[in-house]
Scaffold this active site. Structure first.
Site, short mmCIF file in Angstrom:
data_model
loop_
_atom_site.label_atom_id
_atom_site.label_comp_id
_atom_site.label_asym_id
_atom_site.label_seq_id
_atom_site.Cartn_x
_atom_site.Cartn_y
_atom_site.Cartn_z
N TYR A 162 -17.61 -0.57 37.04
CA TYR A 162 -18.53 -0.31 38.16
C TYR A 162 -17.79 0.28 39.36
O TYR A 162 -16.81 -0.29 39.85
CB TYR A 162 -19.18 -1.63 38.56
CG TYR A 162 -20.42 -1.53 39.40
CD1 TYR A 162 -21.63 -1.13 38.85
CD2 TYR A 162 -20.41 -1.91 40.74
CE1 TYR A 162 -22.79 -1.08 39.61
CE2 TYR A 162 -21.57 -1.87 41.51
CZ TYR A 162 -22.75 -1.46 40.94
OH TYR A 162 -23.90 -1.42 41.69
N SER B 114 -16.30 -4.38 31.56
CA SER B 114 -17.28 -4.68 32.59
C SER B 114 -18.47 -3.72 32.47
O SER B 114 -19.15 -3.72 31.45
CB SER B 114 -16.63 -4.63 33.97
OG SER B 114 -17.48 -5.16 34.96
N GLN B 115 -18.73 -2.87 33.48
CA GLN B 115 -19.80 -1.89 33.31
C GLN B 115 -19.56 -1.06 32.06
O GLN B 115 -20.48 -0.76 31.31
CB GLN B 115 -19.89 -0.97 34.53
CG GLN B 115 -20.92 0.15 34.37
CD GLN B 115 -20.91 1.13 35.52
OE1 GLN B 115 -21.80 1.09 36.36
NE2 GLN B 115 -19.92 2.00 35.58
N ASP C 235 -15.49 -16.40 34.88
CA ASP C 235 -15.93 -15.09 35.34
C ASP C 235 -17.23 -15.21 36.13
O ASP C 235 -18.30 -15.43 35.57
CB ASP C 235 -16.12 -14.17 34.14
CG ASP C 235 -16.39 -12.72 34.54
OD1 ASP C 235 -16.67 -12.46 35.72
OD2 ASP C 235 -16.33 -11.85 33.64
N HIS D 14 -12.96 -12.38 36.29
CA HIS D 14 -13.46 -11.14 35.71
C HIS D 14 -12.34 -10.22 35.19
O HIS D 14 -12.63 -9.26 34.48
CB HIS D 14 -14.33 -10.40 36.72
CG HIS D 14 -15.13 -9.28 36.13
ND1 HIS D 14 -15.94 -9.45 35.01
CD2 HIS D 14 -15.24 -7.97 36.46
CE1 HIS D 14 -16.52 -8.30 34.71
NE2 HIS D 14 -16.11 -7.39 35.56
#
Length: 323
Positions: A92, A186-187, A272, A302
């Site tokens: 992100y 992640s993203q 996370d 994370h």
């Protein structure tokens, strides 16, 4: 950071309450058909990145709406025969950055295609792809852009770009299209899940600490952005909860996971707060392919496994790409 989510034994059986729209498949079929009405127009221009062991190409292809999307295409130096290809999606706010930061998969002997994220690339690593589509009111970030309607939602464009990125990577004469994998953190992990549900003939996917999963739980469990962007939007735009939930359901990694047709290696971290472990397990537990595994990092936030997870991928993914 203390544990805040479900105990691990409950995570392994947890199921999302996200409601799948009845027209989910039709929505995505229409979206991709519209994108494919534009020529892919994939271009690869050799650049001198000052690297001796790899060859780097500045890639451009037509994504959603025919809009130009950038990427890096990296090959082991001296490649003469088609290679399996790893397509990577980014976290992100990040963009494709500089090519010397993308050496892992070419160093392992594979072609590597890194897709830039439209409109992003100012949150750590630079990007080169604008997003020419506007939206209604949104909270700063990307998660609420166009959230009033699934057809105008930002991630409809980004997920479509990702499918087209796979097609662009496969179009290069030095890639073996029959041996394609998708990876991301992640993203990028959420995009990987979407691609895994929309591209039926991948050989493997590896979503790490994936974002964009189990929206009903994620948007009410954590105060950390990006999920908090949705709550902040709804705090201002009272009465739109059902409308927003309807939009997000078309982009929930849980529903793409239910269509996953390739072996998968997930990862999650039990501390996370950005992508809570229950949301990752929601996608993992829904994942359709019988060959799936998840690496669990008990004391990490994370950042997840980072280089340890890369090492796990280096043990796992080559066997899928060279089988």
């Amino acid at each position: 950071m203390s544990r805040f989510d479900l105990p691990l034994d409950q995570l392994r059986t947890y199921r999302s309450s996200s409601h799948e729209p009845e027209d989910f498949d039709a929505f995505w079929a229409k979206t991709l058909d519209e994108a494919r009405s534009h020529e892919l127009a994939a271009r690869f221009e050799r650049v001198d990145a000052g690297l001796a062991t790899v060859e780097v190409y500045d890639a451009t292809f037509a994504g959603f709406g025919g809009h130009p999307v950038k990427g890096w295409f990296v090959l082991p130096a001296g490649t003469g025969e088609p290679l399996p290809v790893v397509v990577e999606f980014l976290g992100y706010g990040g963009g494709r950055g500089l090519p010397h930061t993308h050496l892992l998969w070419a160093s392992a002997g594979f072609a590597h295609f890194v897709m830039d994220a439209r409109g992003q690339g100012s949150g750590g690593t630079g990007g080169d792809t604008p997003d020419p589509v506007g939206s209604g009111p949104a909270y700063p970030g990307f998660l609420t852009r166009g959230i009033e309607d699934p057809y105008g939602y930002y991630y409809r464009r980004l997920f479509t770009d990702a499918v087209r990125a796979v097609e662009a990577a496969r179009s290069h004469p030095l890639t073996d299209a029959s041996r394609t994998a998708a990876v991301g953190v992640s993203q990028g992990g959420g995009i990987t899940l979407a691609v895994g549900g929309l591209v039926p003939d991948l050989v493997a996917i590896a979503p790490d600490v994936p974002f964009l999963c189990d929206f009903p739980r994620a948007t009410t469990l954590t105060d950390r952005t990006p999920y908090r962007e949705v709550a902040t939007y709804l705090r201002t735009h009272r009465g739109r909860t059902e409308q927003v939930a309807r939009t997000l359901a078309y982009f929930d990694g849980v529903h793409f996971a239910a269509r996953g047709a390739a072996p998968a290696l997930f990862s999650t971290a039990l501390e996370d707060l950005t992508c809570p472990p229950s949301t990752v397990f929601a996608a993992f537990n829904a994942y359709a392919h019988e060959e799936k595994a998840i690496e669990v990092y008990e004391y990490n936030d994370h950042e997840g496994g980072e280089t340890f997870q890369q090492a796990a991928q280096l043990r796992w993914l080559p066997g899928k790409l060279t089988a």
